[in-house]
Write an enzyme that holds these catalytic residues in place. Structure first.
Site, short mmCIF file in Angstrom:
data_model
loop_
_atom_site.label_atom_id
_atom_site.label_comp_id
_atom_site.label_asym_id
_atom_site.label_seq_id
_atom_site.Cartn_x
_atom_site.Cartn_y
_atom_site.Cartn_z
CB ILE A 139 48.60 24.97 129.05
CG1 ILE A 139 47.99 25.57 130.32
CG2 ILE A 139 47.87 23.70 128.66
CD1 ILE A 139 46.57 26.13 130.09
CB SER A 140 52.60 23.99 133.28
OG SER A 140 53.56 24.75 132.61
CB ALA A 141 50.86 19.29 134.95
NE ARG A 199 45.65 22.99 132.31
CZ ARG A 199 46.06 21.79 131.92
NH1 ARG A 199 45.20 20.79 131.84
NH2 ARG A 199 47.33 21.57 131.62
#
Ligand SMILES: C[S@@+](CC[C@H](N)C(=O)[O-])C[C@H]1O[C@@H](n2cnc3c(N)ncnc32)[C@H](O)[C@@H]1O
Length: 379
Positions: A95-97, A34
């Site tokens: 940026i999503s979980a 990530r």
């Protein structure tokens, strides 16, 4: 093992233990870490409200820790208009979980070789994960913001994958690479753009966050049929995505002048219609999709608050004194919004308080509607 790799493995182990990360997706999360997609400037909650920038260069270790939290990270505010010395007001890219990313990818049921369209490239991380599983040549991702799209292209290339990144309006889909087996949106809609259905082959799946002005947090999984329609159930109601740019819900402020409003009382606590039960809030939103709501805390430090509802020139507010059983209501304009909200809530109660998963969405070329239990029972 580098610090980043150790943090990534720790996060993935947590997600696997919580049964969020499937064995199918773990290799992709390892190959596409990530932090390689998190920009050097991110935005965190500011004291006193809003968002303040945090730079990787100021504290690389703290930035890396944030990159591997199981939370969404804000990567753009105010459509890029606020400089990183200012205070951001509205989240416009994130940026999503990781857990939400993994859960959505799992629901998409992709297999190697499937053609996938993503709406909302953002950082490019989700596109990279998809590319790892289905092949980079099979992934098309669309981002409306040119600066964000360019940053994603760079991050993707540096991570060694090159899906097609289109700068444009995701509501139009991307005919050039259609038909798709899967469409996944990472921005929420109030109306599913029909182009997504038209560009998906029969039997294909569309997964999108969905909401109303009243309640934004659902996820709907649609299957496309041979007749150019798509329908399916709401599968979650705990994901709050930002809106597709053209479908942003209004965020009105309470009026300064309360003159002319009709006064009454209610014994229905606003928490019941908007807070306590996500299925109730979802259902009220389905019945009143254009009504937006807001809670405003009392500024005297007490637990008192005012619940506000708005639609066009109409507004309503309910003043709640902590512990009271009757609350003052003010309603203004052509619609009695609190009365409408009460009626929508009573409808939900009379229908045995259905959970969100009993609702579905049907999308046709010329119309779409939410149904309860079966397609022939529109809400
Ligand atoms: C939650 S972020 C996406 C996260 C992304 N999938 C990732 O992996 O980082 C939502 C994105 O949707 C984009 N967006 C909003 N409206 C759009 C539209 N009409 N077409 C394409 N992208 C849009 C926003 O600019 C934002 O970058």
């Amino acid at each position: 093992m580098s610090d980043a790799e150790a943090l990534n493995r720790r996060l993935l182990d947590e997600m696997a233990a919580a049964d969020v990360l499937s064995d199918q997706w773990r290799p992709a999360f390892l190959a596409m870490p990530r932090h390689r997609f998190v920009p050097g400037v991110i935005w965190v909650d500011a004291e006193g409200g809003g968002f303040t920038a945090r730079r990787r260069d100021d504290d690389p270790a703290a930035w890396l820790e944030i990159a591997y939290t199981n939370d969404a990270i804000v990567t753009q505010v105010d459509d890029g208009a606020t400089p990183d010395t200012g205070t951001g007001r509205r989240v416009t890219s994130s940026i999503s979980a990781p857990s939400i990313v993994a859960a959505m990818l799992r629901r998409l049921e992709v297999e190697a070789g499937m053609r996938v369209l993503e709406i909302g490239t953002g950082t490019g991380w989700n596109a990279a994960l998809l590319a790892h599983v289905v092949g980079e040549q099979n992934v098309t991702t669309i981002e409306v913001d040119a600066v964000i799209a360019e940053r994603a292209r760079k991050a993707l290339a540096e991570a060694g994958v090159s899906p097609t990144v289109v700068t444009g309006d995701g509501a139009e889909g991307f005919q050039g690479n259609a038909p798709y087996d899967r469409v996944i949106a990472t921005a929420a809609v109030q109306h599913v753009p029909y182009s997504w259905v038209a560009q998906t082959r029969p039997g294909g799946i569309i997964l999108t966050p969905w909401g109303t002005a009243y309640d934004n947090g659902a996820l709907v999984l649609l299957t496309v049929d041979e007749h150019g329609a798509a329908h399916g159930r709401f599968v979650d109601n705990t994901v709050a995505f930002m809106w597709l740019r053209a479908q942003r819900a209004p965020r009105p402020d309470p009026p300064n002048d309360l003159a002319g409003a009709a006064e009454s009382t209610t014994t229905l606590h606003p928490d019941a219609v908007a807070w306590d039960d996500i299925s109730a809030s979802f259902a009220v939103g389905v019945r009143l999709p254009d009504v937006s709501k807001r809670f405003v805390d009392a500024d005297d430090g007490s637990d008192d608050f005012t619940f506000w509802a708005f639609s066009g020139p109409s507004w309503a507010c309910v003043d709640v004194t902590d512990g009271a059983s009757t609350h003052r209501v003010l309603q203004y304009g052509p619609r009695n919004l609190w009365d409408e909200i009460e009626a929508a809530y009573r409808w939900w109660e009379q229908n045995e308080r259905p959970l969100t998963g009993r609702f579905g969405l049907a999308v046709f070329p010329d119309r779409q509607y939410v149904y309860l239990d079966s397609l022939d029972n529109p809400v």
